[in-house]
Design a protein around this motif. Sequence first.
Motif, PDB file in Angstrom:
ATOM      1  N   PHE A 155       0.830  -1.210   0.000  1.00  0.00           N
ATOM      2  CA  PHE A 155       0.000   0.000   0.000  1.00  0.00           C
ATOM      3  C   PHE A 155       0.864   1.259   0.000  1.00  0.00           C
ATOM      4  CE2 PHE A 155      -2.489   3.460   1.647  1.00  0.00           C
ATOM      5  CZ  PHE A 155      -3.637   3.346   0.885  1.00  0.00           C
ATOM      6  N   ALA A 156       0.433   2.256  -0.782  1.00  0.00           N
ATOM      7  CA  ALA A 156       1.197   3.496  -0.984  1.00  0.00           C
ATOM      8  C   ALA A 156       0.816   4.543   0.055  1.00  0.00           C
ATOM      9  CB  ALA A 156       0.952   4.023  -2.392  1.00  0.00           C
TER      10      ALA A 156
ATOM     11  N   MET B 208       3.036  -5.056   2.769  1.00  0.00           N
ATOM     12  CA  MET B 208       4.156  -4.130   2.798  1.00  0.00           C
ATOM     13  C   MET B 208       3.589  -2.717   2.614  1.00  0.00           C
ATOM     14  SD  MET B 208       7.754  -4.151   0.702  1.00  0.00           S
ATOM     15  CE  MET B 208       7.047  -4.170  -0.940  1.00  0.00           C
ATOM     16  N   VAL B 209       4.029  -1.785   3.443  1.00  0.00           N
ATOM     17  CA  VAL B 209       3.486  -0.429   3.401  1.00  0.00           C
ATOM     18  C   VAL B 209       4.602   0.551   3.059  1.00  0.00           C
ATOM     19  CG1 VAL B 209       2.242   1.364   4.655  1.00  0.00           C
ATOM     20  CG2 VAL B 209       1.741  -1.048   5.104  1.00  0.00           C
ATOM     21  N   GLY B 210       4.313   1.425   2.089  1.00  0.00           N
ATOM     22  CA  GLY B 210       5.263   2.450   1.689  1.00  0.00           C
ATOM     23  C   GLY B 210       5.167   3.669   2.589  1.00  0.00           C
ATOM     24  N   VAL B 211       6.317   4.220   2.953  1.00  0.00           N
ATOM     25  CA  VAL B 211       6.338   5.396   3.827  1.00  0.00           C
ATOM     26  C   VAL B 211       7.538   6.269   3.456  1.00  0.00           C
ATOM     27  CG1 VAL B 211       7.586   4.094   5.617  1.00  0.00           C
ATOM     28  CG2 VAL B 211       6.345   6.189   6.239  1.00  0.00           C
TER      29      VAL B 211
ATOM     30  N   ALA C 206       2.230  -3.754   9.672  1.00  0.00           N
ATOM     31  CA  ALA C 206       2.794  -4.200   8.402  1.00  0.00           C
ATOM     32  C   ALA C 206       3.756  -5.357   8.616  1.00  0.00           C
ATOM     33  CB  ALA C 206       3.509  -3.038   7.712  1.00  0.00           C
ATOM     34  N   ASP C 207       3.869  -6.196   7.599  1.00  0.00           N
ATOM     35  CA  ASP C 207       4.853  -7.280   7.626  1.00  0.00           C
ATOM     36  C   ASP C 207       6.203  -6.818   7.092  1.00  0.00           C
ATOM     37  OD1 ASP C 207       3.032  -9.604   8.397  1.00  0.00           O
ATOM     38  OD2 ASP C 207       1.981  -8.775   6.652  1.00  0.00           O
TER      39      ASP C 207
END
Length: 342
Positions: free
Chosen positions: A201-202, A233-236, A316-317
């Motif tokens: 996810f963005a 997986m999360v974008g940051v 998040a993983d």
Amino acid sequence: MPEENPLNQSQKQLNDIPLSVLDLAPIVTGGTPSDSFRNTLDLARHAEKWGFNRYWLAEHHNMPGIASSATSVVIGYVAAGTSKIRVGSGGIMLPNHAPLVIAEQFGTLESLYPGRIDLGLGRAPGTDQTTMRALRRDSRSDGQDFPEQLDELRSYLNPSSSAGMRVRAIPGEGLNIPIWLLGSSGFSARLAGQLGLPFSFASHFSPDNTLPALEVYRSNFRPSEVLDEPYVMVGVNVIAADTDEEACWLATSMEQQFLNLVRNRPSPLNPPVKNMDELWNPFEKATIQQQLRTSIVGSPKVVKEKLQAFLDSTQADELIINSQVYDHKARLRSYEILSGLK
């Protein structure tokens, strides 16, 4: 920051999860795409040395500040210059391409660099409407047929699911290329869950949708031959420096980039400035700060605390880190600090 984790899950610690790199191959003011690609490979080599899990590049078009439009080509360049880090797309915008072409391109990459290639797929154009039409030629291709395109692509890689296919992806057929779905809303989250695929996810540009989309993915997840359990997986955005003041100063390059997008004037990544209030008006400031509200900027102590809080809320993983920093050495330093937090 996203709100407190609504699920009664055991809290994950930063030490427990992999960190990865999202590289937009920034073209800086005064620089060239050639400079960007050299910097990309240099960062990838450092990321490999520092223990990052994967290195993803993103497809964007008609963007003066992003060099990775030919994403598969740049992935090959990075994979050739590294030895063990996973390299992939974050992502390929599938509606811009024939699924067969992507199957062949990533089949080629996986054949050249076995066990190291990821195929992250999105359904947005990665550009403006005019450029989208130039890419797709067919104005009817608006992303609504993304599930059908995905199914076609997967059938080329796993032909046993479509016996008697007359068109084959060679190379590509029979190769184990992990497919991820990417999203900034609930559409791909639901689809990834239903298909039992990993989901990224963005949050770095869509913070308001983060927790709702993760809930959609997890609640719709069905075990598959790919995954037994959901994997997110999360974008940051993270910009780390030795002091809070330096990090905030470096972050003004990212803020300028978003300001230019709001003004519909995309540009190269500009040098940092001392005072953003001289550049934006109050409405623009509020808009951009809202869009960047999950961004983490600061010294190592601040970044570690905020990144753990972000992990607490998202569970998040894996986290994939985007760092839009004008100076390449400062960008390297930001990722080096991140690698030392675990």
